[in-house]
Motif scaffolding. Sequence first.
Motif, PDB file in Angstrom:
ATOM      1  N   TYR B 233      66.408  -2.700  50.405  1.00  0.00           N
ATOM      2  CA  TYR B 233      65.543  -2.766  51.580  1.00  0.00           C
ATOM      3  C   TYR B 233      64.150  -2.258  51.213  1.00  0.00           C
ATOM      4  CZ  TYR B 233      64.353  -2.510  56.576  1.00  0.00           C
ATOM      5  OH  TYR B 233      63.786  -2.680  57.803  1.00  0.00           O
ATOM      6  N   GLU B 240      55.163  -5.401  50.977  1.00  0.00           N
ATOM      7  CA  GLU B 240      53.988  -5.273  51.838  1.00  0.00           C
ATOM      8  C   GLU B 240      52.978  -4.277  51.244  1.00  0.00           C
ATOM      9  OE1 GLU B 240      54.988  -4.251  55.909  1.00  0.00           O
ATOM     10  OE2 GLU B 240      53.731  -5.944  56.484  1.00  0.00           O
ATOM     11  N   PRO B 280      43.374   4.896  58.536  1.00  0.00           N
ATOM     12  CA  PRO B 280      43.874   4.046  59.626  1.00  0.00           C
ATOM     13  C   PRO B 280      44.866   2.972  59.188  1.00  0.00           C
ATOM     14  CG  PRO B 280      41.567   3.550  59.157  1.00  0.00           C
ATOM     15  CD  PRO B 280      41.908   4.786  58.384  1.00  0.00           C
ATOM     16  N   VAL B 281      44.660   2.383  58.006  1.00  0.00           N
ATOM     17  CA  VAL B 281      45.609   1.357  57.556  1.00  0.00           C
ATOM     18  C   VAL B 281      46.976   2.001  57.331  1.00  0.00           C
ATOM     19  CG1 VAL B 281      46.149  -0.340  55.780  1.00  0.00           C
ATOM     20  CG2 VAL B 281      43.777   0.001  56.469  1.00  0.00           C
ATOM     21  N   MET B 284      48.755   2.918  60.460  1.00  0.00           N
ATOM     22  CA  MET B 284      49.344   1.742  61.102  1.00  0.00           C
ATOM     23  C   MET B 284      50.618   1.307  60.388  1.00  0.00           C
ATOM     24  SD  MET B 284      47.631  -1.999  61.449  1.00  0.00           S
ATOM     25  CE  MET B 284      48.051  -2.471  59.754  1.00  0.00           C
ATOM     26  N   MET B 285      50.544   1.272  59.050  1.00  0.00           N
ATOM     27  CA  MET B 285      51.709   0.831  58.291  1.00  0.00           C
ATOM     28  C   MET B 285      52.881   1.793  58.503  1.00  0.00           C
ATOM     29  SD  MET B 285      50.453  -1.867  57.037  1.00  0.00           S
ATOM     30  CE  MET B 285      51.771  -2.454  56.012  1.00  0.00           C
ATOM     31  N   SER B 287      53.328   3.794  61.022  1.00  0.00           N
ATOM     32  CA  SER B 287      53.712   4.016  62.427  1.00  0.00           C
ATOM     33  C   SER B 287      54.962   3.237  62.803  1.00  0.00           C
ATOM     34  CB  SER B 287      52.555   3.621  63.349  1.00  0.00           C
ATOM     35  OG  SER B 287      52.387   2.217  63.343  1.00  0.00           O
ATOM     36  N   ARG B 288      55.183   2.111  62.145  1.00  0.00           N
ATOM     37  CA  ARG B 288      56.338   1.312  62.560  1.00  0.00           C
ATOM     38  C   ARG B 288      57.532   1.456  61.616  1.00  0.00           C
ATOM     39  NH1 ARG B 288      55.074  -4.839  60.910  1.00  0.00           N
ATOM     40  NH2 ARG B 288      53.979  -4.444  58.978  1.00  0.00           N
ATOM     41  N   LEU B 289      57.446   2.399  60.687  1.00  0.00           N
ATOM     42  CA  LEU B 289      58.574   2.593  59.778  1.00  0.00           C
ATOM     43  C   LEU B 289      59.505   3.678  60.317  1.00  0.00           C
ATOM     44  CD1 LEU B 289      56.664   2.513  56.362  1.00  0.00           C
ATOM     45  CD2 LEU B 289      58.082   0.700  57.328  1.00  0.00           C
ATOM     46  N   GLU B 293      63.607   3.621  56.825  1.00  0.00           N
ATOM     47  CA  GLU B 293      62.719   2.718  56.086  1.00  0.00           C
ATOM     48  C   GLU B 293      61.799   3.501  55.142  1.00  0.00           C
ATOM     49  OE1 GLU B 293      62.562  -1.090  59.131  1.00  0.00           O
ATOM     50  OE2 GLU B 293      61.274   0.627  59.546  1.00  0.00           O
TER      51      GLU B 293
END
Lengths: 422, 305
Positions: B233, B240, B280-281, B284-285, B287-289, B293
């Motif tokens: 995984y 990415e 910031p990048v 963002m990356m 924040s959703r992990l 993950e």
Amino acid sequence: MKLNRRAFVGTGMAAASTLGAPMVHAASHGIPKVVVVGGGAGGATAARYIAKDSAGEIDVTLIEPTRSYYTCFFSNLYIGGFWDLENLSHSYGKLASDYGINVVHDWATGVDRDAKTVALAGGGSVPYDRLILSPGIDFVDGSVPGWDVSAQNAMPHAYKGGSQTELLKAQIMAMPEGGTYVMVAPPNPYRCPPGPYERISMVAHVLKANNPTAKIIIADPKANFSKQGLFEEGWQKHYSGMITRIGPDFGGENVTVDPAAMTVDVDGEVINADVVNVIPAQKAGLICEAAGLTDGNWAPVDGHSMVSRLDENIHILGDATNQGDMPKSGFSANSQAKVAAMAVRGALTGSRVFPAKYSNTCWSLIATDDGVKVGAAYEPNDEKIASVSSFVSQTGEDVAMRKATYEESIGWYEGITTDMFG
Amino acid sequence: MLGAAYGWTARDHRAQELVALTDRLTQLEKRNSSLQEQASRSADLHARLSELETALAAALRDAESARQAALVETPAAEMARPAPEPVVADAAALDFGDPEKGREVFAQCTSCHQIGQGAEDRIGPHLNGIFGRRAGAHEGFRYSDDMKMMGADGLTWELANLDAYLENPKALVSRTRMNFAGLKDPQDRSDILAYLRQFSASPQNIPEAAPTAQPREVDLSPEVLAIVGDTDYGEYLASECKTCHQQDGSDKGIPAITNWPTEDFVVAMHAYKRQIRPHPVMQMMASRLSDEEIAALAAYFAQGE
């Protein structure tokens, strides 16, 4: 045994496909075949990931007409004088030598979806079990009255990388003192939303140094544009007095051009120009239309796997697609390619398939060391690929941060081109 | 000294070592003579100070007797004798700065480097014994190819080249994995080098209260830290990351993330996720992990390519 396993392990899409079409590729004609059309940020990445991760279990063919690929992203840096043309050029050698991809330099002219073959301009056809189309954009005929592709030497679009970029730069450098550059900006949606405005910045940068009394005019059919506040702040700061933008409130959407006379008519006012950069309205690369995979100007896809909504054996990537919220950019195409590569491998070899995640960041250079960025993360639902979080550079940032942002963009270019070409 | 580093391409190690040692000797001699000069200046100043004190005392005595002569009816007034102004020698000419200040400057390095008793390699190598250590040669740490090359070419860390490296790491070692813009203030560098020097010259002097017990940037539960990542995984998720981060581990405007210790990776990602780290990048990356993950990514990147 292997077939059953694939049917149960593969994605829902793959399982569904087994009902309608024979899925016994491996059994019927040996090693499964994937054909990728288009060797840009979507296609080259997809080909490389499938070849790399399947380790010989899938036969990958990449069809791309050019031998040296010039990225469209960062071509503005060449126009601005920050990069050489060679910085934008990449070869497919490693994809062939290190990854065993069969690289075919030819045009794909059509797809026989029943026979599952791709026709080549040079004759012959290539069979596939799964097809990936990543053709980028073409232009909508008649979107700027007076302009068509036969006029692209007089009035370049420079919106596909390579010779057009070089031509536009040469025309800008040859402008007479105090001359006029006009950009006809495209309507939404189009490739690289901040691209036209970064280009304006780069043209201004190069003219400020070489031809400071020159004028820059943008005829724009859009009321608003990407990173508008950031660009306008930068233009004021760095290029005060050089740039005029005519938006739709002043007739910027009502433009005709005369390439022979080198004039641009904006809502009845005729501008004599020295360079006219026409960026027409855009649509999916022609192969999508030829294959009957478009709905309107774009090819609709399912965001869970980038599979076409009109053909379960064909995935479509990048600028050509209608997928939802992602902008048409090299970063997006690269991100989508990895999801499609995983889905294709899952369907053909039963490898593990994880939930799709996407992201995008677009960096733009406004002036020397003055970089800005905008980006978002995305996840698919059944309707579309939806934005889940986003960010954008702020106006008034200090010079150190802008410089770091620019340096970061150079790092990204290195990263993505390595990710594409190995 | 720095220019020579760029030019080192020959593989004649002994010759290069000789050059490095000669440099070091010259430097020590220079430092020695500068210290001697200061010592003699200091002695001069002491002599001048006692001269002045004597003169002052004499002047005071004269003044006192003159006053008593003028005011005969007045008994001798009690006069407090003012203390002489202290004279301090200028000590700023030393090559090494203030190690105490250096310890404070070093705080920004501790997210990657440990130093002191029990220091281990983390994102960067530990820095015990850095003076005199051959570049890229510390056993067990995975250096960039460029750093190894510089070491093979003879680069040995000493004051001048450490100063240059700290000022602009990439100017000295162009594709170093050290993601650090550099310390522009020469005083900061000389302070930090004085601090580092304490852990090199005589290792037995390493303080017992080792400064390695750094608090983590984010407070993570043992459960989160204990998650064993799914490397398959992680490989997918990592695709990415590789759009921006160099796969060969070099740093070109975007830092390298390969071969990090798992825990450091996990802590960094959670720090972005909680917006403690600013980019910031990355926020963002991250924040959703999910925790799983992040663990998967850490496990994948820790194993290297």
